[in-house]
Scaffold this motif. Structure first.
Motif, PDB file in Angstrom:
ATOM      1  N   LEU A  16       0.869  -1.180   0.000  1.00 56.64           N
ATOM      2  CA  LEU A  16       0.000   0.000   0.000  1.00 56.64           C
ATOM      3  C   LEU A  16       0.901   1.223   0.000  1.00 56.64           C
ATOM      4  O   LEU A  16       1.706   1.404   0.916  1.00 56.64           O
ATOM      5  N   LYS A  17       0.787   2.029  -1.041  1.00 57.58           N
ATOM      6  CA  LYS A  17       1.653   3.197  -1.161  1.00 57.58           C
ATOM      7  C   LYS A  17       0.821   4.442  -1.401  1.00 57.58           C
ATOM      8  O   LYS A  17       0.144   4.548  -2.418  1.00 57.58           O
ATOM      9  N   ARG A  26      -5.082  12.056  -2.489  1.00 55.59           N
ATOM     10  CA  ARG A  26      -5.790  11.197  -1.531  1.00 55.59           C
ATOM     11  C   ARG A  26      -6.018   9.786  -2.041  1.00 55.59           C
ATOM     12  O   ARG A  26      -7.006   9.135  -1.737  1.00 55.59           O
ATOM     13  N   LEU A  27      -5.090   9.319  -2.860  1.00 56.08           N
ATOM     14  CA  LEU A  27      -5.159   7.960  -3.379  1.00 56.08           C
ATOM     15  C   LEU A  27      -4.036   7.106  -2.807  1.00 56.08           C
ATOM     16  O   LEU A  27      -2.992   7.617  -2.424  1.00 56.08           O
ATOM     17  N   THR A  28      -4.283   5.808  -2.780  1.00 53.95           N
ATOM     18  CA  THR A  28      -3.269   4.847  -2.349  1.00 53.95           C
ATOM     19  C   THR A  28      -3.142   3.760  -3.418  1.00 53.95           C
ATOM     20  O   THR A  28      -4.146   3.191  -3.852  1.00 53.95           O
ATOM     21  N   ALA A  29      -1.891   3.513  -3.843  1.00 56.20           N
ATOM     22  CA  ALA A  29      -1.635   2.431  -4.800  1.00 56.20           C
ATOM     23  C   ALA A  29      -1.744   1.101  -4.050  1.00 56.20           C
ATOM     24  O   ALA A  29      -1.109   0.911  -3.011  1.00 56.20           O
ATOM     25  N   ASP A  58      -4.515  -1.343  -8.448  1.00 64.31           N
ATOM     26  CA  ASP A  58      -5.278  -0.125  -8.750  1.00 64.31           C
ATOM     27  C   ASP A  58      -4.918   0.946  -7.718  1.00 64.31           C
ATOM     28  O   ASP A  58      -4.203   0.672  -6.750  1.00 64.31           O
ATOM     29  N   ARG A  59      -5.399   2.158  -7.970  1.00 66.38           N
ATOM     30  CA  ARG A  59      -5.247   3.255  -7.005  1.00 66.38           C
ATOM     31  C   ARG A  59      -6.625   3.595  -6.464  1.00 66.38           C
ATOM     32  O   ARG A  59      -7.511   3.979  -7.217  1.00 66.38           O
ATOM     33  N   SER A  86     -10.121  -0.970   6.882  1.00 61.74           N
ATOM     34  CA  SER A  86      -8.967  -1.587   7.556  1.00 61.74           C
ATOM     35  C   SER A  86      -8.161  -2.490   6.634  1.00 61.74           C
ATOM     36  O   SER A  86      -7.761  -3.610   6.995  1.00 61.74           O
ATOM     37  N   ILE A  87      -7.920  -1.973   5.417  1.00 62.67           N
ATOM     38  CA  ILE A  87      -7.128  -2.733   4.455  1.00 62.67           C
ATOM     39  C   ILE A  87      -5.652  -2.648   4.858  1.00 62.67           C
ATOM     40  O   ILE A  87      -5.116  -1.556   5.022  1.00 62.67           O
ATOM     41  N   LYS A  88      -5.017  -3.803   4.997  1.00 64.49           N
ATOM     42  CA  LYS A  88      -3.626  -3.849   5.447  1.00 64.49           C
ATOM     43  C   LYS A  88      -2.809  -4.810   4.581  1.00 64.49           C
ATOM     44  O   LYS A  88      -3.350  -5.728   3.956  1.00 64.49           O
TER      45      LYS A  88
END
Length: 200
Positions: free
Chosen positions: A6-7, A12-15, A24-25, A35-37
């Motif tokens: 997760l980058k 306000r997006l995360t790769a 996806d972003r 709570s995506i980890k």
């Protein structure tokens, strides 16, 4: 399948990386709320739902931004949003705006009709066409336009005075003015009546 990275990105997006590949972003707030980890097991259905949730959130945010500047019809706003977020997310976001009272086709049509007739000086025929293009149904458009007091000759006069003041004395300029007025939706009969009245 696992979340392997997760980058945080810009805007306000995360790769999101799945099994070592960029998947996806997605909206960073949605990922935090769910709570995506890294290391989390996922499947195609979960990822599809996560993508839709992100698209819906971003479509809502974009809708709020757009309507802060001007009114939109439901169709116009949906068409604008679906280019970036997909049709389903766009439709759900616009439905939410409607439920909140932030998008209202009747109010939009009433304001837009006045702008078309009295600011842009379109004919009622052209104004009806423009309203239909925005997704306003024909009966509503006709009802709204019929309720407005409108003098076609007066509106033509405003256009000619502003754009082609020499049309009253120069035949070439008059012909250009006539073509211009026809593009605004005025029939030849109405245009002729206007120029005939100027000779009286």
């Amino acid at each position: 399948m696992y979340i392997t990275g997760l980058k945080r990105d810009k805007k306000r997006l995360t790769a999101v990386f799945v099994d070592g590949e960029l998947w996806d972003r997605l909206d960073s707030e949605v990922l935090a709320q769910d709570s995506i980890k890294v290391g989390m097991p996922v499947d195609e259905n979960f990822l599809t739902e996560l993508k839709f949730e992100s698209d819906y959130k971003r479509a809502k945010d974009r809708a709020l931004y757009l309507i802060s500047f001007r009114d939109y019809s439901e169709k116009e706003l949906t068409d604008k949003l679906k280019k970036d977020y997909g049709e389903a997310a766009a439709e759900k976001a616009v439905a939410r705006m409607r439920d909140l009272g932030l998008v209202n086709d009747l109010n939009f049509a009433q304001k837009y009709a006045r702008e078309l007739l009295f600011n842009k000086h379109f004919s009622k025929c052209r104004a009806e066409f423009e309203l239909l293009q925005k997704g306003i149904d024909k009966d509503t458009a006709c009802d709204i336009l019929s309720e407005l007091e409108y003098d076609a000759l007066e509106q033509i006069g405003l256009l000619v005075d502003k754009k082609y003041p020499m049309a009253y004395s120069d035949e070439k300029v008059k012909n250009r003015a006539i073509a211009f007025l026809q593009r605004h939706g005025y029939s030849w009969d109405v245009i002729k009546r206007f120029f005939d009245s100027c000779r009286d």
